[in-house]
Design an enzyme around this catalytic site. Structure first.
Site, PDB file in Angstrom:
ATOM      1  N   GLU A 190      12.357  -9.710   2.016  1.00 15.68           N
ATOM      2  CA  GLU A 190      11.714  -8.430   2.317  1.00 15.68           C
ATOM      3  C   GLU A 190      12.781  -7.299   2.296  1.00 15.68           C
ATOM      4  O   GLU A 190      13.724  -7.402   2.711  1.00 15.68           O
ATOM      5  CB  GLU A 190      11.451  -8.666   3.910  1.00 15.68           C
ATOM      6  CG  GLU A 190      10.643  -7.595   4.463  1.00 15.68           C
ATOM      7  CD  GLU A 190      10.553  -7.732   5.959  1.00 15.68           C
ATOM      8  OE1 GLU A 190      10.609  -8.928   6.570  1.00 15.68           O
ATOM      9  OE2 GLU A 190      10.084  -6.783   6.578  1.00 15.68           O
ATOM     10  N   ASN A 241       7.962  -5.916  -0.780  1.00 19.69           N
ATOM     11  CA  ASN A 241       7.828  -4.598   0.212  1.00 19.69           C
ATOM     12  C   ASN A 241       6.524  -4.490   0.466  1.00 19.69           C
ATOM     13  O   ASN A 241       5.624  -3.769  -0.184  1.00 19.69           O
ATOM     14  CB  ASN A 241       8.384  -3.170  -0.476  1.00 19.69           C
ATOM     15  CG  ASN A 241       8.233  -1.983   0.499  1.00 19.69           C
ATOM     16  OD1 ASN A 241       7.725  -2.090   1.825  1.00 19.69           O
ATOM     17  ND2 ASN A 241       8.931  -0.987   0.141  1.00 19.69           N
ATOM     18  N   PRO A 288       0.715  -1.071  -0.007  1.00 16.85           N
ATOM     19  CA  PRO A 288      -0.077  -0.046   0.119  1.00 16.85           C
ATOM     20  C   PRO A 288       1.208   1.263  -0.011  1.00 16.85           C
ATOM     21  O   PRO A 288       1.928   1.333   0.690  1.00 16.85           O
ATOM     22  CB  PRO A 288      -0.875  -0.072   1.316  1.00 16.85           C
ATOM     23  CG  PRO A 288       0.028  -0.914   2.121  1.00 16.85           C
ATOM     24  CD  PRO A 288       0.617  -2.103   1.106  1.00 16.85           C
ATOM     25  N   ASN A 289       0.247   2.136  -0.841  1.00 15.73           N
ATOM     26  CA  ASN A 289       0.878   3.758  -1.018  1.00 15.73           C
ATOM     27  C   ASN A 289       2.126   3.677  -1.839  1.00 15.73           C
ATOM     28  O   ASN A 289       2.757   4.705  -2.045  1.00 15.73           O
ATOM     29  CB  ASN A 289       1.229   4.314   0.681  1.00 15.73           C
ATOM     30  CG  ASN A 289      -0.192   4.225   1.511  1.00 15.73           C
ATOM     31  OD1 ASN A 289      -1.208   4.712   0.736  1.00 15.73           O
ATOM     32  ND2 ASN A 289      -0.204   3.578   2.516  1.00 15.73           N
ATOM     33  N   TYR A 333      11.189   8.920   1.087  1.00 20.15           N
ATOM     34  CA  TYR A 333      11.251   7.671   0.173  1.00 20.15           C
ATOM     35  C   TYR A 333      11.831   8.020  -1.366  1.00 20.15           C
ATOM     36  O   TYR A 333      11.680   7.409  -2.215  1.00 20.15           O
ATOM     37  CB  TYR A 333       9.745   7.455  -0.272  1.00 20.15           C
ATOM     38  CG  TYR A 333       8.967   6.748   0.988  1.00 20.15           C
ATOM     39  CD1 TYR A 333       9.556   5.612   1.819  1.00 20.15           C
ATOM     40  CD2 TYR A 333       7.955   7.369   1.655  1.00 20.15           C
ATOM     41  CE1 TYR A 333       8.906   4.953   2.918  1.00 20.15           C
ATOM     42  CE2 TYR A 333       7.464   6.896   2.800  1.00 20.15           C
ATOM     43  CZ  TYR A 333       7.770   5.628   3.524  1.00 20.15           C
ATOM     44  OH  TYR A 333       7.591   5.292   4.591  1.00 20.15           O
ATOM     45  N   ARG A 381      12.774   4.700  12.784  1.00 20.98           N
ATOM     46  CA  ARG A 381      11.416   5.291  12.731  1.00 20.98           C
ATOM     47  C   ARG A 381      10.409   4.935  13.937  1.00 20.98           C
ATOM     48  O   ARG A 381      11.114   4.308  14.852  1.00 20.98           O
ATOM     49  CB  ARG A 381      10.842   5.102  11.301  1.00 20.98           C
ATOM     50  CG  ARG A 381      11.678   5.635  10.200  1.00 20.98           C
ATOM     51  CD  ARG A 381      10.970   5.176   8.803  1.00 20.98           C
ATOM     52  NE  ARG A 381       9.871   6.248   8.807  1.00 20.98           N
ATOM     53  CZ  ARG A 381       8.814   5.837   7.623  1.00 20.98           C
ATOM     54  NH1 ARG A 381       8.950   4.947   6.849  1.00 20.98           N
ATOM     55  NH2 ARG A 381       7.941   6.599   7.872  1.00 20.98           N
ATOM     56  N   ALA A 440       3.256  -0.855   4.988  1.00 16.99           N
ATOM     57  CA  ALA A 440       2.395  -0.855   6.155  1.00 16.99           C
ATOM     58  C   ALA A 440       1.929  -2.271   6.659  1.00 16.99           C
ATOM     59  O   ALA A 440       1.911  -2.468   7.763  1.00 16.99           O
ATOM     60  CB  ALA A 440       1.551   0.282   6.254  1.00 16.99           C
ATOM     61  N   ARG A 461       4.919  10.973  -2.842  1.00 25.06           N
ATOM     62  CA  ARG A 461       4.678  10.459  -1.292  1.00 25.06           C
ATOM     63  C   ARG A 461       6.082  10.995  -0.358  1.00 25.06           C
ATOM     64  O   ARG A 461       6.931   9.967  -0.642  1.00 25.06           O
ATOM     65  CB  ARG A 461       4.586   9.084  -1.249  1.00 25.06           C
ATOM     66  CG  ARG A 461       3.978   8.696   0.156  1.00 25.06           C
ATOM     67  CD  ARG A 461       4.109   6.853   0.375  1.00 25.06           C
ATOM     68  NE  ARG A 461       3.808   6.881   1.578  1.00 25.06           N
ATOM     69  CZ  ARG A 461       4.192   5.443   1.912  1.00 25.06           C
ATOM     70  NH1 ARG A 461       4.576   4.553   1.143  1.00 25.06           N
ATOM     71  NH2 ARG A 461       3.912   5.077   3.207  1.00 25.06           N
ATOM     72  N   HIS A 484      12.815  -2.865   2.460  1.00 29.33           N
ATOM     73  CA  HIS A 484      12.257  -1.530   2.604  1.00 29.33           C
ATOM     74  C   HIS A 484      13.077  -0.507   2.279  1.00 29.33           C
ATOM     75  O   HIS A 484      14.301  -0.545   2.237  1.00 29.33           O
ATOM     76  CB  HIS A 484      11.929  -1.578   4.376  1.00 29.33           C
ATOM     77  CG  HIS A 484      11.074  -2.379   5.000  1.00 29.33           C
ATOM     78  ND1 HIS A 484       9.613  -2.167   4.767  1.00 29.33           N
ATOM     79  CD2 HIS A 484      11.178  -3.461   5.436  1.00 29.33           C
ATOM     80  CE1 HIS A 484       9.195  -3.413   5.204  1.00 29.33           C
ATOM     81  NE2 HIS A 484      10.061  -4.131   5.756  1.00 29.33           N
TER      82      HIS A 484
HETATM   83  C1  DQA Z   1       8.183   1.008   3.778  1.00 31.48           C
HETATM   84  C2  DQA Z   1       8.237   1.228   5.603  1.00 31.48           C
HETATM   85  C3  DQA Z   1       6.853   1.144   6.082  1.00 31.48           C
HETATM   86  O1  DQA Z   1       6.996   1.337   7.515  1.00 31.48           O
HETATM   87  C4  DQA Z   1       5.851   1.996   5.432  1.00 31.48           C
HETATM   88  O2  DQA Z   1       4.482   1.791   5.991  1.00 31.48           O
HETATM   89  C5  DQA Z   1       5.903   2.111   3.960  1.00 31.48           C
HETATM   90  C6  DQA Z   1       7.190   2.112   3.298  1.00 31.48           C
HETATM   91  C7  DQA Z   1       9.612   1.208   3.240  1.00 31.48           C
HETATM   92  O3  DQA Z   1       9.628   0.931   2.281  1.00 31.48           O
HETATM   93  O4  DQA Z   1      10.248   2.177   3.891  1.00 31.48           O
HETATM   94  O5  DQA Z   1       4.776   2.174   3.497  1.00 31.48           O
HETATM   95  O6  DQA Z   1       8.093  -0.334   3.628  1.00 31.48           O
END
Ligand code: DQA
Length: 142
Positions: free
Chosen positions: A95, A71, A9-10, A22, A104, A74, A17, A97
């Site tokens: 995995e 990835n 998501p997102n 990011y 964070r 959230a 964003r 990020h």
């Molecule tokens: C994320 C880190 C997550 O905590 C966050 O909710 C994201 C992006 C990252 O790639 O840094 O949406 O997965």
């Protein structure tokens, strides 16, 4: 080798964003760079904002791909279902990020995926995806 990048998501909003966390590049642009750099392997990419769809994508990838770079954004921190899906498939999942989730908020320190992932790559910006691809290539050459 066939690898699938799955974004949660997102992450469709990458580029606009929270660029301080990011970066300024859309994932589509970055994905084109990855495809060029790793043109000797078959790279695919998909994204969804919906938890169940991410689970279906993990299931569907299990026969067609040698590895998944995930990835879950959230959902990483909330989804037992996605952790179970990763555990359920034999396809290795790395995995990734973009940000360093450990520097964070505390709720981002917990991952339902890490324990069942092949490995985790965290905090290298978009380069985290590149490093994950390289980890699969290194395995192949061993
Ligand atoms: C994320 C880190 C997550 O905590 C966050 O909710 C994201 C992006 C990252 O790639 O840094 O949406 O997965």
């Amino acid at each position: 080798m066939k690898l699938l990048i799955l974004n949660g998501p997102n992450l469709n909003l990458l580029g606009t964003r929270e660029p301080e966390k990011y970066g300024n590049k859309s994932f589509e642009n970055y994905f084109s760079e990855l495809q060029f750099k790793f043109r000797n392997i078959e790279l695919s990419y998909d994204q969804t904002n919906i938890e169940g769809e991410l689970i279906n994508m993990i299931h569907n990838a299990r026969e067609d791909f040698d590895g998944i770079i995930l990835n879950a954004a959230a959902y990483t921190h909330t989804s037992v279902g996605i952790g179970d899906a990763v555990a359920a498939v034999e396809t290795p999942v790395v995995e990734v990020h973009i940000s360093n989730t450990f520097s964070r908020e505390e709720f981002r320190h917990k991952s339902y995926i890490s324990a069942v992932a092949k490995g985790i790559i965290v905090g290298f910006g978009l380069q985290s995806y590149d490093l994950a691809i390289q980890s699969f290539l290194n395995d192949k050459n061993e």
